[in-house]
Write an enzyme that holds these catalytic residues in place. Structure first.
Site, PDB file in Angstrom:
ATOM      1  N   ASP A 259      73.128  54.944 -17.073  1.00  0.00           N
ATOM      2  CA  ASP A 259      71.682  54.729 -16.972  1.00  0.00           C
ATOM      3  C   ASP A 259      71.343  53.565 -16.053  1.00  0.00           C
ATOM      4  O   ASP A 259      70.181  53.189 -15.921  1.00  0.00           O
ATOM      5  CB  ASP A 259      71.054  54.524 -18.351  1.00  0.00           C
ATOM      6  CG  ASP A 259      71.802  53.539 -19.215  1.00  0.00           C
ATOM      7  OD1 ASP A 259      72.763  52.909 -18.721  1.00  0.00           O
ATOM      8  OD2 ASP A 259      71.451  53.400 -20.408  1.00  0.00           O
TER       9      ASP A 259
ATOM     10  N   HIS B 294      71.277  49.144 -21.155  1.00  0.00           N
ATOM     11  CA  HIS B 294      70.606  48.584 -22.324  1.00  0.00           C
ATOM     12  C   HIS B 294      71.544  47.664 -23.098  1.00  0.00           C
ATOM     13  O   HIS B 294      72.756  47.874 -23.132  1.00  0.00           O
ATOM     14  CB  HIS B 294      70.112  49.709 -23.241  1.00  0.00           C
ATOM     15  CG  HIS B 294      69.157  50.635 -22.577  1.00  0.00           C
ATOM     16  ND1 HIS B 294      69.559  51.735 -21.840  1.00  0.00           N
ATOM     17  CD2 HIS B 294      67.800  50.628 -22.517  1.00  0.00           C
ATOM     18  CE1 HIS B 294      68.506  52.355 -21.355  1.00  0.00           C
ATOM     19  NE2 HIS B 294      67.416  51.703 -21.746  1.00  0.00           N
TER      20      HIS B 294
ATOM     21  N   ASP C  83      76.345  49.504 -19.962  1.00  0.00           N
ATOM     22  CA  ASP C  83      75.156  50.353 -20.080  1.00  0.00           C
ATOM     23  C   ASP C  83      73.945  49.497 -19.698  1.00  0.00           C
ATOM     24  O   ASP C  83      73.967  48.274 -19.833  1.00  0.00           O
ATOM     25  CB  ASP C  83      75.046  50.833 -21.529  1.00  0.00           C
ATOM     26  CG  ASP C  83      73.939  51.842 -21.759  1.00  0.00           C
ATOM     27  OD1 ASP C  83      74.226  53.045 -21.770  1.00  0.00           O
ATOM     28  OD2 ASP C  83      72.776  51.412 -21.928  1.00  0.00           O
TER      29      ASP C  83
ATOM     30  N   HIS D 194      73.795  51.134 -29.876  1.00  0.00           N
ATOM     31  CA  HIS D 194      72.609  50.601 -30.567  1.00  0.00           C
ATOM     32  C   HIS D 194      72.740  50.686 -32.081  1.00  0.00           C
ATOM     33  O   HIS D 194      71.881  50.174 -32.802  1.00  0.00           O
ATOM     34  CB  HIS D 194      71.341  51.354 -30.143  1.00  0.00           C
ATOM     35  CG  HIS D 194      71.003  51.196 -28.699  1.00  0.00           C
ATOM     36  ND1 HIS D 194      70.901  49.966 -28.100  1.00  0.00           N
ATOM     37  CD2 HIS D 194      70.748  52.119 -27.726  1.00  0.00           C
ATOM     38  CE1 HIS D 194      70.603  50.133 -26.820  1.00  0.00           C
ATOM     39  NE2 HIS D 194      70.510  51.421 -26.568  1.00  0.00           N
TER      40      HIS D 194
END
Length: 363
Positions: A290, A212, A210, A173
């Site tokens: 995740d 995200h 991931d 991120h």
């Protein structure tokens, strides 16, 4: 009207944009060439990178974020307990210095991390704002910088030995100008820029699995055709960065509740497409756990065996193309994540996709 020769025309007050860009690239290159993060690793080691400095523990503050900040230690403990790995085989990286970080990050961004408030916002732990920044640097940012060093070194080891796993890292991120989502440094972007300069690599594929969206590296390589980004993520969760999504070369959008079978089917299709779309010289695999069923932030429903199958598919993809692969553990917000990652590494070894005895990839 009087004329004058070109030799009398004064130089522009400011350098042209192309000249400034060339100067910036030269400075970046010099920083990379002078870095100490690439160092010789003896053959007694395997390309699995970890340091006890990775773990974040300070007055219980680490428990205020869903991320299990002792995950990295537990992965190695599981591997050693099962007799798969000896602690003397593990490679310990160096901490990324200010000069190392400036390869991607602006000085203004790094200076902003001298504010405890700023760091507390990035890693989503508000009480950090009340602590002296010297403590924040020591207890939070130092572990992150150590992991950055691990990700950068993983690029070198992967090129030499066919694969490398940084037990930490995967801060997808964070871009050169902005942190967020528990990511303070852009280790993926840094790893790739080091590979361009030090490893004579010119094409890199990021496989970001991931749960995200990896908006940080997407912004950093928005206009860079040397980098191909495959990102498979849940569209219904953080960060929902629609600008960064424009820079994903291959976007696989999921929804909350996606099952194991559906996930693996979409991954198979995506890897087939990627194989024909781009011809990389290095794969950087962001292997967040995740996606696990029950993860409070990922919200997908992939089983532990599904995660193990996922990792195996990506390693096979690299093996079949004889590509060096860097794996980063990235996100994962359940205590079960560490055991799943360790089990996956064991599976990769059993399937002869990695060799934990000599560190040589079974290509």
């Amino acid at each position: 009207m009087a004329t004058s020769s070109s030799s009398n025309i004064p130089s522009p007050k400011f350098p042209s944009s192309s000249s400034a860009k060339t100067d910036a690239e030269t400075l970046r290159r010099n920083r990379i060439l002078s870095s100490k993060l690439y160092f010789h690793v003896p053959p007694s080691k395997v390309p699995l990178i970890y340091s006890t400095s990775y773990d974040i523990a300070f007055l219980g503050i680490e428990k205020l974020h869903p991320f299990n900040s002792s995950k990295w230690r537990h992965i190695c403990q599981f591997l050693m307990t099962e007799g798969i790995l000896d602690k003397n085989q593990i490679v310990e990286p160096l901490e990324a210095s200010q000069e190392d970080l400036l390869v991607v990050h602006s000085e203004s961004y790094l200076n902003s991390l001298k504010s405890s408030l700023k760091v507390s916002i990035i890693i989503e732990v508000p009480p950090l704002a009340l602590l002296p920044n010297c403590l924040v640097q020591q207890k939070v940012l130092h572990p992150f910088r150590k992991q950055v060093g691990g990700t950068i070194l993983a690029g070198k080891l992967a090129k030499e030995q066919g694969w490398a796993i940084n037990v930490g890292g995967g801060f997808h991120h964070c871009s050169g100008e902005k942190g967020g989502g528990f990511c303070a440094y852009a280790d993926i972007s840094l790893c790739i820029h080091y590979a361009f300069v030090r490893l004579n690599i010119s094409r890199v594929m990021i496989i970001d699995l991931d749960a995200h969206q990896g908006n940080g590296h997407e912004m950093d390589f928005a206009e860079d055709r040397r980098v191909y980004i495959l990102d498979m993520f849940n569209t219904e969760v953080y960060p929902q960065d629609f600008e960064a999504r424009r820079y994903i070369d291959q976007k696989i959008e999921l929804v909350s509740g996606t099952s194991t079978d559906e996930y693996l089917e979409k991954l198979d299709e995506a890897l087939k497409v990627a194989e024909h779309k781009f011809d990389p010289e290095l794969v950087v695999y962001n292997a967040g756990t995740d996606i696990l069923d029950g993860d409070p932030l990922g919200r997908l429903k992939v089983s532990p065996s599904g995660v193990i199958s996922r990792d195996e598919k990506v390693f096979r993809f690299a093996k079949e193309k004889n590509l060096p692969l860097v794996m980063l553990t990235s996100g994962g917000y359940m205590k079960s994540s560490a055991k799943v990652i360790a089990d996956s590494i064991v599976n990769l070894s059993k399937k002869s996709l990695i060799d934990l005895d000599s560190g040589v990839c079974s290509m």
